[in-house]
Write a protein that holds these residues in place. Structure first.
Motif, PDB file in Angstrom:
ATOM      1  N   GLY A 187      18.340  40.002 -17.140  1.00  0.00           N
ATOM      2  CA  GLY A 187      18.578  41.333 -16.765  1.00  0.00           C
ATOM      3  C   GLY A 187      17.596  42.251 -16.146  1.00  0.00           C
ATOM      4  N   ALA A 188      16.398  41.535 -16.748  1.00  0.00           N
ATOM      5  CA  ALA A 188      15.119  42.168 -16.108  1.00  0.00           C
ATOM      6  C   ALA A 188      14.719  41.602 -15.413  1.00  0.00           C
ATOM      7  CB  ALA A 188      14.275  42.376 -17.396  1.00  0.00           C
ATOM      8  N   ASP A 189      14.600  40.096 -15.376  1.00  0.00           N
ATOM      9  CA  ASP A 189      14.372  38.501 -14.283  1.00  0.00           C
ATOM     10  C   ASP A 189      14.951  38.724 -12.798  1.00  0.00           C
ATOM     11  OD1 ASP A 189      11.970  37.622 -16.418  1.00  0.00           O
ATOM     12  OD2 ASP A 189      14.002  36.467 -17.248  1.00  0.00           O
ATOM     13  N   PHE A 190      16.104  39.262 -13.880  1.00  0.00           N
ATOM     14  CA  PHE A 190      16.997  39.526 -11.965  1.00  0.00           C
ATOM     15  C   PHE A 190      16.900  40.658 -11.761  1.00  0.00           C
ATOM     16  CE2 PHE A 190      21.007  41.578 -10.773  1.00  0.00           C
ATOM     17  CZ  PHE A 190      20.897  41.072  -9.540  1.00  0.00           C
ATOM     18  N   VAL A 191      16.690  40.863 -11.519  1.00  0.00           N
ATOM     19  CA  VAL A 191      16.077  42.996 -11.193  1.00  0.00           C
ATOM     20  C   VAL A 191      14.921  42.556 -10.419  1.00  0.00           C
ATOM     21  CG1 VAL A 191      15.569  45.206 -11.525  1.00  0.00           C
ATOM     22  CG2 VAL A 191      17.745  44.107 -12.532  1.00  0.00           C
ATOM     23  N   ARG A 192      13.731  41.687 -11.331  1.00  0.00           N
ATOM     24  CA  ARG A 192      12.518  42.013 -11.172  1.00  0.00           C
ATOM     25  C   ARG A 192      12.868  41.097  -9.248  1.00  0.00           C
ATOM     26  NH1 ARG A 192      10.682  40.574 -15.154  1.00  0.00           N
ATOM     27  NH2 ARG A 192       9.967  42.726 -16.541  1.00  0.00           N
ATOM     28  N   ALA A 193      13.363  39.764  -9.464  1.00  0.00           N
ATOM     29  CA  ALA A 193      13.749  38.997  -8.665  1.00  0.00           C
ATOM     30  C   ALA A 193      14.126  39.353  -7.339  1.00  0.00           C
ATOM     31  CB  ALA A 193      14.176  37.534  -8.952  1.00  0.00           C
ATOM     32  N   PHE A 229      13.949  29.593 -13.218  1.00  0.00           N
ATOM     33  CA  PHE A 229      12.452  29.904 -13.401  1.00  0.00           C
ATOM     34  C   PHE A 229      11.586  30.905 -12.106  1.00  0.00           C
ATOM     35  CE2 PHE A 229      12.618  27.102 -16.326  1.00  0.00           C
ATOM     36  CZ  PHE A 229      12.806  27.578 -17.291  1.00  0.00           C
ATOM     37  N   LEU A 230      10.877  31.647 -12.387  1.00  0.00           N
ATOM     38  CA  LEU A 230      10.057  32.657 -11.358  1.00  0.00           C
ATOM     39  C   LEU A 230       8.638  32.392 -11.722  1.00  0.00           C
ATOM     40  CD1 LEU A 230      10.582  34.704  -8.853  1.00  0.00           C
ATOM     41  CD2 LEU A 230      10.713  36.365 -10.174  1.00  0.00           C
TER      42      LEU A 230
END
Length: 242
Positions: free
Chosen positions: A123-129, A149-150
């Motif tokens: 979820g944190a990676d989704f919002v950060r993206a 990945f990002l």
């Protein structure tokens, strides 16, 4: 005068054949001990241990929370797409979500119904993206797939450029009307965001490497036509592989 029988050659039947005939022994197959089905089943049971299925109650998700800062220029898109972001995090990942307008952050927290151990990180990676500039549909891949990945790097990490040279490098990456960027995205199956001198790439590990190499060649001064030819060759190899 010797008789004709005594002058004949000896018989061709050797002693070995006679001995073999005498040594032949008939074995009765019914006399051999046979393995019953119970013995076979016992061996299979001892070879493969059986375990009781693990109960879901034993799997406890670690409680935690995250705060993801949102840049000022991404607050308006966040409010506009908040329903989609909220639904994905709450319904799919079973997380608690709150948008803090004062601190310009999105706060995530695990709930008692959270089942996935890595739900909070996803979820944190989704919002950060999304905060970096990716569309909601593209950033949603971070929630649904495990091998996405990002990657982020700056132009100065590749080559130190200033002034017009830096502007021309950014122009080579984007291309006219974004044509070069779209070509790299379609050939490498990634998504690219150009944010001033920072470049963000979303995709699998192998595809990120292909897109990053193409962007690096453009920064170093390679003409777009040469990069297109390289991408065409790589995409052809990827199609043959699959």
């Amino acid at each position: 005068m010797a008789s004709l029988q005594s002058l004949k050659a000896p018989s061709l039947i050797s002693r070995k054949t006679k001995q073999e005939d005498e040594d032949d022994v008939v074995i009765d197959t019914t006399a051999l001990p046979s393995r019953s089905e119970e013995d076979v089943n016992m061996e299979e049971d001892t070879a493969k241990p059986t375990f009781a299925p693990a109960a879901m109650e034993n799997k406890k998700v670690t409680r935690g929370s995250r705060k993801i800062p949102i840049p000022s220029h991404r607050m308006s898109p966040l409010k506009r797409h908040w329903l989609e972001i909220y639904s994905a995090l709450v319904e799919h990942m079973k997380l608690q979500v709150r948008m803090n307008i004062k601190s310009q952050t999105v706060e995530l927290k695990t709930s008692p119904s959270t089942e996935d151990e890595g739900a909070l990180q996803k979820g944190a990676d989704f919002v950060r993206a999304f905060a970096l500039g990716f569309e909601v549909e593209d950033a949603m891949a971070l929630l649904r797939l495990d091998d996405i990945f990002l990657d982020t790097f700056e132009i100065k990490d590749v080559k130190t450029l200033h002034g017009d040279h830096l502007s021309r490098a950014i122009g080579r990456i984007a291309g006219r009307d974004g044509k070069t960027k779209f070509t790299i995205e379609n050939a490498s199956k990634t998504r690219i965001v150009l944010a001033d001198t920072k470049i963000h790439i979303l995709g699998s590990f192998q595809n990120i490497k292909i897109a990053r190499d193409a962007v690096v060649h453009l920064i170093l001064g390679s003409p777009p036509g040469k990069v297109y030819a390289t991408l065409r060759t790589i995409s052809a190899r990827m199609k043959e592989r699959f």
